[in-house]
Each structure stands twice: as structure tokens, then as C-alpha cells.
Design a protein around this motif. Structure first.
Motif, mmCIF file in Angstrom:
data_model
loop_
_atom_site.group_PDB
_atom_site.id
_atom_site.type_symbol
_atom_site.label_atom_id
_atom_site.label_comp_id
_atom_site.label_asym_id
_atom_site.label_seq_id
_atom_site.Cartn_x
_atom_site.Cartn_y
_atom_site.Cartn_z
ATOM 1 N N UNK A 30 0.880 -1.173 0.000
ATOM 2 C CA UNK A 30 0.000 0.000 0.000
ATOM 3 C C UNK A 30 0.920 1.226 0.000
ATOM 4 N N UNK A 31 1.178 1.804 -1.174
ATOM 5 C CA UNK A 31 2.164 2.891 -1.267
ATOM 6 C C UNK A 31 1.870 4.086 -0.360
ATOM 7 N N UNK A 32 0.597 4.427 -0.208
ATOM 8 C CA UNK A 32 0.269 5.569 0.656
ATOM 9 C C UNK A 32 0.575 5.254 2.112
ATOM 10 N N UNK A 33 0.194 4.062 2.532
ATOM 11 C CA UNK A 33 0.501 3.648 3.898
ATOM 12 C C UNK A 33 2.016 3.555 4.102
ATOM 13 N N UNK A 34 2.711 3.098 3.077
ATOM 14 C CA UNK A 34 4.161 2.958 3.170
ATOM 15 C C UNK A 34 4.832 4.294 3.469
#
Length: 248
Positions: free
Chosen positions: A24-28
């Protein structure tokens, strides 16, 4: 980085592939910012990470101690994202490989702690694994922890203090005091916090010992260590804010 051994590349490949699929790029980005990490994240929540690890470990069982050590150290040293280091800790924690724990494992744990240099990986290794070795091999591990406590590596010093966090009535109080002693005057937040945390947990089984200790060391213990150490005793009424332990 230690000399490379032959790791299970299929297991490592499976972990990386499943982590990438679950990313999850945003969570990352949020995780990396929160952890102040130079290493990027996939963006996987802890419960899902553990589920993916268990599935991969079942699909790719490791033959022996050498394979297990080689694979977990490869995951650690070759990690491109932070979750790969978390996976190495999960492999270290896997029940199937608990039979491979021996006193010599402290050398591996020392290398992981020193290279990790942050609480999210240092603390579980210290509490769950250094603590296990201390319980099972007290002689050599006590000696190593004393060396850590007097050394220059902040994270090894923290690990030494936290190693008995789950010991409750089995805590070696004399040892804990000796491991905290070199850090009493330190201004390092992570050492002050570790002292307070260790005292707080021990106060749940030996409140009088902890209270006497904090009172006797009040002039040297930081306010953070005292507040953390007496948090449970303050909450249950054993001590009040008027106590000299709070006013040093």
C-alpha cells in the motif's frame, strides 16, 4: 555485513513477492515518516505481515539450523524494505525453529541489534529472544549483557536493560540493577525510557523493591525514568505524587 551463507532463495523470493502484492504505497509513506526510517516500506499492517510470513514459512520449510540462520540473516542484511527485516524477526520467532536456539545465537542477535539501531526491531529482539537466551543460558548471557550495558552502543545497552521485561517473579533483580547502573546518568531518551519501562514491569510483581529503588536513586534517575517506573504504583495508589521519588 557478515559473510554470506547459503540462504533459501525460494522462501525469500516468496516473501518479497507476496509483500509486493500486498503493498500500500500511501501507507508505506506514512509508516516511513512515522518511523523516521531511511529504508522504505511496502506499507503492510503487522497482522497481515505476520499472516504472509506464516504462509511462506509453511510453504518453504528450512532443513536445519544452518539454513534457518542463513535465511534470516540474508533477509536482514539484504532487506530493501523495512518489512523484510520484520520478516527476519518473524523467522527468528517461528516455533518450528525454536530448537535451534543456543548460547551462540547471542552473536547473531548482537549483530542484528547493532545494525538495526531503532526501537521497532531492537525491542522485540531484546525482549523475546535475548530474554529467552538469558533464561536458558544465564551464565554466558549474563556476562554478555554486562558487556553491552557498559559499551558505547546505545541499542545494545537498551537491549540489555529490556531483556528481562517478561520475567516477572523470575527477574534477577541484582542483574537488572547492574545493567541499569551505567545508564542512570545518561541523557539518552531511549536509555531513560528503557529504565522506566523495566522498572514499571517489575513493579507489577515487586512494588516495594521498585519504590525503594526509585527513592534511593531519585537524584540520579531522570524524571522520565521515575515517571515510567512508578506509573503502575501511582495508578493503584501505592505511591502518591507527594512522594519524594517525584520531587528530586
Amino acid at each position: 555485513m557478515p559473510e554470506a551463507m547459503a540462504a533459501d532463495t525460494e522462501l525469500i523470493g516468496t516473501l518479497r513477492a507476496t509483500f509486493a502484492a500486498a503493498a500500500d504505497p500511501e501507507r508505506a509513506l506514512d509508516q516511513q515518516a512515522y518511523m523516521k526510517s531511511d529504508m522504505p516500506y511496502y506499507g503492510i499492517a503487522t497482522p497481515e505481515l505476520r499472516r504472509l510470513c506464516r504462509s511462506a514459512f509453511r510453504a518453504h520449510p528450512l532443513r536445519d539450523r544452518a539454513d534457518w540462520l542463513a535465511t534470516l540473516t540474508a533477509l536482514w542484511w539484504q532487506a530493501g524494505r523495512r518489512e523484510e527485516r520484520y520478516a527476519a524477526i518473524e523467522l527468528l520467532s517461528a516455533r518450528a525453529y525454536r530448537c535451534h536456539f543456543d548460547a551462540a545465537l547471542i552473536d547473531v542477535l548482537e549483530a542484528l541489534i547493532s545494525s538495526s539501531a531503532w526501537w521497532d526491531t531492537v525491542d522485540p529482539i531484546a525482549i523475546n529472544h535475548v530474554g529467552t537466551l538469558l533464561s536458558e543460558y544465564p551464565g554466558p548471557i549474563r556476562a554478555r549483557l554486562k558487556v553491552w550495558s557498559r559499551g558505547e552502543d546505545l541499542w545494545l545497552r537498551r537491549a540489555a536493560i529490556l531483556a528481562q521485561l517478561k520475567f516477572k517473579t523470575d527477574t534477577d533483580w541484582q542483574l537488572l540493577q547492574s545493567l541499569m547502573a551505567p545508564a542512570l546518568d545518561s541523557r539518552e531518551f531511549f536509555l531513560r525510557k528503557s529504565i522506566g519501562w523495566a522498572l514499571r514491569e517489575y513493579s507489577k510483581t515487586e512494588p516495594d523493591r521498585v519504590l525503594d529503588y526509585v527513592r534511593s536513586k531519585a537524584g540520579r534517575l531522570s524524571g522520565l525514568s521515575r515517571r515510567e517506573g512508578l506509573k503502575v504504583l501511582l495508578k493503584n495508589g501505592t505511591v502518591s505524587r507527594d512522594d519524594p521519588a517525584f520531587s528530586a
